[in-house]
Scaffold this motif. Structure first.
Motif, PDB file in Angstrom:
ATOM      1  N   SER A 377      68.427  79.414  -7.715  1.00 12.86           N
ATOM      2  CA  SER A 377      68.860  78.009  -7.672  1.00 12.86           C
ATOM      3  C   SER A 377      69.197  77.526  -9.070  1.00 12.86           C
ATOM      4  CB  SER A 377      67.755  77.106  -7.132  1.00 12.86           C
ATOM      5  OG  SER A 377      66.977  77.767  -6.231  1.00 12.86           O
ATOM      6  N   TYR A 378      68.361  77.916 -10.019  1.00 14.89           N
ATOM      7  CA  TYR A 378      68.544  77.499 -11.401  1.00 14.89           C
ATOM      8  C   TYR A 378      69.880  78.023 -11.944  1.00 14.89           C
ATOM      9  CZ  TYR A 378      67.541  77.427 -16.424  1.00 14.89           C
ATOM     10  OH  TYR A 378      67.605  77.225 -17.778  1.00 14.89           O
ATOM     11  N   ASP A 381      73.238  76.357 -10.621  1.00 17.82           N
ATOM     12  CA  ASP A 381      73.408  74.911 -10.768  1.00 17.82           C
ATOM     13  C   ASP A 381      74.829  74.531 -11.150  1.00 17.82           C
ATOM     14  OD1 ASP A 381      72.517  72.090 -11.213  1.00 17.82           O
ATOM     15  OD2 ASP A 381      73.254  72.600 -13.200  1.00 17.82           O
ATOM     16  N   GLY A 391      72.951  68.745  -8.914  1.00 16.74           N
ATOM     17  CA  GLY A 391      72.202  70.006  -8.915  1.00 16.74           C
ATOM     18  C   GLY A 391      71.206  70.100  -7.784  1.00 16.74           C
ATOM     19  N   LYS A 392      70.644  68.956  -7.385  1.00 12.94           N
ATOM     20  CA  LYS A 392      69.607  69.016  -6.354  1.00 12.94           C
ATOM     21  C   LYS A 392      70.171  69.349  -4.970  1.00 12.94           C
ATOM     22  CE  LYS A 392      69.516  63.976  -6.171  1.00 12.94           C
ATOM     23  NZ  LYS A 392      68.705  62.776  -6.225  1.00 12.94           N
ATOM     24  N   ILE A 394      71.321  71.956  -4.234  1.00 15.60           N
ATOM     25  CA  ILE A 394      70.926  73.346  -3.963  1.00 15.60           C
ATOM     26  C   ILE A 394      69.768  73.393  -2.966  1.00 15.60           C
ATOM     27  CG2 ILE A 394      69.241  73.597  -5.855  1.00 15.60           C
ATOM     28  CD1 ILE A 394      71.797  76.272  -5.087  1.00 15.60           C
ATOM     29  N   VAL A 413      67.762  63.938   0.016  1.00 15.51           N
ATOM     30  CA  VAL A 413      67.434  63.884  -1.418  1.00 15.51           C
ATOM     31  C   VAL A 413      68.633  63.401  -2.237  1.00 15.51           C
ATOM     32  CG1 VAL A 413      65.676  65.704  -1.331  1.00 15.51           C
ATOM     33  CG2 VAL A 413      68.039  66.315  -1.855  1.00 15.51           C
ATOM     34  N   ASP A 415      71.397  60.771  -3.263  1.00 17.61           N
ATOM     35  CA  ASP A 415      71.389  59.304  -3.178  1.00 17.61           C
ATOM     36  C   ASP A 415      72.698  58.715  -2.642  1.00 17.61           C
ATOM     37  OD1 ASP A 415      68.844  59.320  -4.619  1.00 17.61           O
ATOM     38  OD2 ASP A 415      70.110  60.055  -6.240  1.00 17.61           O
ATOM     39  N   ARG A 483      76.792  63.071 -12.828  1.00 14.25           N
ATOM     40  CA  ARG A 483      75.741  64.026 -12.480  1.00 14.25           C
ATOM     41  C   ARG A 483      74.533  63.751 -13.341  1.00 14.25           C
ATOM     42  NH1 ARG A 483      75.843  69.236 -10.549  1.00 14.25           N
ATOM     43  NH2 ARG A 483      74.869  70.055 -12.408  1.00 14.25           N
ATOM     44  N   THR A 484      73.376  63.738 -12.739  1.00 11.45           N
ATOM     45  CA  THR A 484      72.174  63.508 -13.531  1.00 11.45           C
ATOM     46  C   THR A 484      71.528  64.841 -13.870  1.00 11.45           C
ATOM     47  OG1 THR A 484      70.937  63.269 -11.502  1.00 11.45           O
ATOM     48  CG2 THR A 484      71.652  61.245 -12.550  1.00 11.45           C
ATOM     49  N   GLY A 485      70.808  64.845 -14.990  1.00 11.55           N
ATOM     50  CA  GLY A 485      70.120  66.061 -15.398  1.00 11.55           C
ATOM     51  C   GLY A 485      68.976  66.377 -14.452  1.00 11.55           C
ATOM     52  N   LEU A 486      68.636  67.638 -14.398  1.00  8.05           N
ATOM     53  CA  LEU A 486      67.543  68.071 -13.524  1.00  8.05           C
ATOM     54  C   LEU A 486      66.571  68.948 -14.297  1.00  8.05           C
ATOM     55  CD1 LEU A 486      68.925  69.367 -10.123  1.00  8.05           C
ATOM     56  CD2 LEU A 486      67.493  67.394 -10.484  1.00  8.05           C
ATOM     57  N   ILE A 487      65.330  68.850 -13.927  1.00  9.37           N
ATOM     58  CA  ILE A 487      64.331  69.725 -14.527  1.00  9.37           C
ATOM     59  C   ILE A 487      63.699  70.510 -13.387  1.00  9.37           C
ATOM     60  CG2 ILE A 487      62.244  69.830 -15.945  1.00  9.37           C
ATOM     61  CD1 ILE A 487      63.320  66.606 -16.232  1.00  9.37           C
ATOM     62  N   MET A 488      63.604  71.794 -13.573  1.00  7.15           N
ATOM     63  CA  MET A 488      63.044  72.625 -12.500  1.00  7.15           C
ATOM     64  C   MET A 488      61.784  73.316 -12.946  1.00  7.15           C
ATOM     65  SD  MET A 488      66.004  74.650 -10.532  1.00  7.15           S
ATOM     66  CE  MET A 488      64.904  75.542  -9.495  1.00  7.15           C
ATOM     67  N   GLU A 489      60.847  73.380 -12.038  1.00  6.93           N
ATOM     68  CA  GLU A 489      59.617  74.131 -12.282  1.00  6.93           C
ATOM     69  C   GLU A 489      59.888  75.548 -11.793  1.00  6.93           C
ATOM     70  OE1 GLU A 489      55.823  72.593 -12.662  1.00  6.93           O
ATOM     71  OE2 GLU A 489      56.123  74.498 -13.684  1.00  6.93           O
TER      72      GLU A 489
END
Lengths: 674, 77
Positions: A377-378, A381, A391-392, A394, A413, A415, A483-489
């Motif tokens: 997924s990462y 993106d 990105g979300k 995905i 998810v 918006d 597009r907004t930034g995304l942080i992934m764990e």
């Protein structure tokens, strides 16, 4: 004999309530803070003749006035009701739980720092120098396990010595950082305040809170300084941006410095391996991900094919003796045919389909379990970006691999409405577990060992299809370019949990099998009835007449009428295609059984399929089927989630049209190849 | 650093916590605590497939999928 009030302060889950219960036992009272809905817990305990009143303050992350809990907490401390504040921090994740301590620095009420969960901290191999922390902080630091009352002795000792009462948390380290990082703003605001602060608040603490534009701090200051100074203060504060972030930065730096000097992590730190660096790199990430997916599909086939063969043979083995036995006991040939042809063939198909689902679920579940799936997924993106999606997006796509209905509902998810509908439209192109099952079965039957190439070509065309879909619908639906930034764990790589992996795979396989049995048997029986005639002449059946009537058109797409019927039925549910094929390509078996001249053998179906359908036609069917609308439930979910029947029907029409166009192209390509 | 972190996240790309830790010469725990702070302050928010799910399944197997537990945050301001 003395009475002391102690208050427990800390973030949620720091162990405050456990300590409160441990200290007070049954001597506690639960109510609400006056005029608030926030719960208030008070209790008491005696020690060496002294009475200690304990107040369990609401769990908060800081002392800012952002929430009702934070306001209650701050007002309680400011009211001077507590003699001692016990600040709790989780020792096992100290860095994440010291923010409250940093926010407290500058409040002139005696405090102690309680390091809870020391057992977990020890197990992690972390060593905390509590004496070093005491020197730097200027307050007692007490290691503790709040859940173990036998380990409260250090805490009681501090209380009995009363040394804590005089201990104020040092703020000089933080003040230096504030002055350095917040610079002129800090100095200008500080100059406008009383040098010794106001009440329990030091001047540096107040200055920082004002820079954070904290409403309570502003009202405290307003009551004390003169109007001219307050007006000047308003001007200064008006020119400050991101004061909360800048002051929080100082607190994080202070925590980091505190940790560096006093916490040693002797446990094994997880370092990123060379593979992980490559798997998440911009250059190699995507080729590795594609390679892994291809490998996954090949291995899925290798696992699924023997199982498919086994189930096919098993059902054939049952079918012959069963039909002979039924005929021998005088069962009507009509019933024998229905059971052994329609029902048993449907069962055979469902089992074979579930076999491939087993293979694919096991392989991709394994990838998920070892932590690789999140990397895919990462890595993909920026592909989302090329499709104009956030990105979300995905997330619903990945869910669609299991079930398109889940994928469609997962678009919540997203918006913006346009992007949500766009994501739904694209998620339809993602093959669900049932699609994989049918594709695995049909391609395996027709193309044998070459099936993997057929599946890979479907996979590649799916990407192209998504791009074309975006180009067609993007202009109307995807007007928002932002597009907004995304942080992934990214989970660490670890060994698979075989028990839970197989549990999940069997669960998924069971769900697919249940649904497949229901749909395939129902459709199979319906089409069997449509193909039935009393005289045994299939050419006078309803379905044959309809089929041959539409065939001149369906052949343009490379689909004989039976395959077109299967394609049309797959719009209800992907498994339905197998039900149609089980009935319409099994006619020899049906009629000979009806005449009682032969026993039924479901293995005849494969032969029947191979002799009636050419490879280019099979290829055309696979493309038509793969890109058809997912199922009626997904269609209904799309209408519900998009709140637009117009867009749902538009997307459905587009998918059906594209599926037929691709079938025609695949057929002609197939003619060139086979 | 928080401002730099937010600036960095404005590029619209996806970043892993490990990547952010390497870029800011910090450890993963520090980045996690900073992200928690940004989340509490409303600068970023957690994205979860379970959001808005009322478990009125109607054939949806979304929550059966392993990826439904994937953790992601998005920048909101």
């Amino acid at each position: 004999m003395s009475e002391t009030t102690i208050a427990l302060l800390g973030q949620p889950n720091s162990g405050k309530s456990t300590l409160f219960n441990g200290l007070t036992g049954s001597r506690q009272h639960v109510g609400n803070w006056p005029g608030k809905t926030v719960e208030s817990k008070r209790g008491a305990f005696n020690r060496q003749g002294d009475t200690y009143h304990v107040v369990d303050l609401p769990g908060t992350y800081s002392l800012s006035a952002n929430s009702e809990e934070e306001i209650v907490t701050r007002n309680f401390i400011a009211g001077g009701q507590a003699d001692l504040i016990c600040i709790l921090a989780d020792a096992s994740q100290l860095e994440r739980s010291l923010f409250m301590l940093a926010d407290y620095a500058g409040i002139q009420v005696p405090a102690v720092l309680i390091l809870n969960m020391m057992d977990v901290c020890d197990a992690q191999g972390k060593k905390i120098d509590t004496e070093g922390l005491e020197r730097e902080l200027g307050i007692p630091v007490i290691p503790m396990v709040a859940a173990d009352k036998k380990r409260y002795d250090d805490f009681y000792e501090v209380l009995e010595k009363r040394c804590a009462k005089a201990s104020l948390l040092k703020e000089d380290g933080l003040s230096t950082l504030y002055a350095e990082e917040l610079g002129v703003n800090f100095e200008k605001v500080k100059k406008l305040l009383p040098e010794k602060g106001i009440g329990i608040y030091s001047v540096d603490w107040l200055t920082t809170k004002l820079l954070e534009k904290d409403a309570l701090a502003i009202s405290v200051v307003r009551e004390v300084i003169d109007t001219a100074a307050f007006d000047q203060l308003q001007v200064e504060l008006g020119g400050i941006q991101d004061g909360n972030l800048r002051s929080a930065d100082c607190k994080f730096q202070w925590i980091e410095k505190l940790m560096k000097g006093n916490v040693v992590n002797t446990g094994q730190r997880v370092k990123r391996s060379r593979f992980d660096r490559a798997a998440t790199s911009k250059r190699w990430g995507k080729p590795i991900a594609i390679g892994m997916i291809v490998l996954g599909l090949v291995v899925s086939m290798l696992i699924g094919m023997p199982l498919m063969g086994l189930f096919g043979a098993l059902i054939s083995g049952i079918s012959a003796p069963l039909s002979s036995w039924l005929l021998s006991i005088g069962t009507a040939p009509f019933i024998v045919s229905l059971l052994c042809n329609a029902v048993l063939t449907a069962v055979s198909f469902a089992l074979q389909m579930a076999s491939y689902v087993f293979g694919i679920s096991l392989v991709f579940g394994f990838m998920e379990d070892i932590g690789y799936m999140a990397r895919i997924s990462y890595t993909f993106d920026n592909t989302m970006a090329k499709l104009g999606l956030q990105g979300k997006a995905i997330m619903p796509f990945l869910v669609s691999f299991g079930c398109n209905i889940g994928g469609v509902t997962g678009t919540r998810v997203i918006d913006s409405w346009g992007q949500r509908v766009m994501t739904m439209a694209l998620s339809w192109a993602v093959p669900c577990a049932s699609t994989w099952g049918v594709v695995g079965l049909v391609s395996g039957t027709f193309f044998g060992s070459q099936a993997v190439f057929v599946i890979l070509s479907l996979f590649a065309v799916a990407f192209l299809h998504m791009y074309v879909t975006y180009k067609i619908f993007g202009r109307s639906l995807n007007k928002e370019a932002e597009r907004t930034g995304l942080i992934m764990e990214l989970p660490p790589y670890h060994k698979p949990h075989w028990k839970s992996l197989f549990g999940s795979v069997f669960n998924k396989m069971g769900n697919v099998l249940k649904r497949a049995l229901l749909i395939i048997i129902t459709i199979s029986v319906v089409f069997w009835l449509l193909a039935y005639t009393p005289d045994g002449n299939v050419q006078s059946s309803i379905i044959y007449r309809i089929g041959t009537f539409i065939e001149p058109v369906t052949l343009r797409f490379g689909l004989p009428w039976q395959l077109f019927m299967a394609f049309a039925a797959s719009a209800m549910g992907k498994e339905a295609a197998l039900g149609v094929m089980a009935s319409l390509f099994n006619t020899d078996g049906i009629w000979s059984a009806i005449e009682g001249s032969s026993v039924v053998n479901t293995a005849v179906l494969s032969t029947s399929l191979m002799s009636v359908v050419s490879k280019p036609e099979a290829l055309a069917f696979l493309f038509a089927f793969f890109f058809n609308i997912p199922c009626l439930m997904a269609l209904s979910a799309t209408a519900q989630e998009s709140h637009s029947m117009k867009w749902t029907l538009r997307i459905a029409g587009y998918y059906i049209g594209m599926a037929l166009v691709m079938a025609a192209i695949a057929y002609h390509v197939g003619l060139l190849i086979f | 650093m928080l401002i730099k972190l937010l600036d960095y996240l404005q590029d619209g790309q996806v970043h892993s916590i490990e990547e952010l830790a390497e870029l800011s010469y910090k450890d993963v725990d520090s980045i996690r605590s900073e992200l928690e702070y940004l989340e509490r302050q409303g600068y970023i928010r957690k994205v979860s497939l379970q959001n808005g799910c009322n478990h009125n399944c109607c054939g949806c197997h979304g929550c059966d999928q392993p990826v439904s537990n994937m953790t992601m945050w998005e920048v909101v301001k």
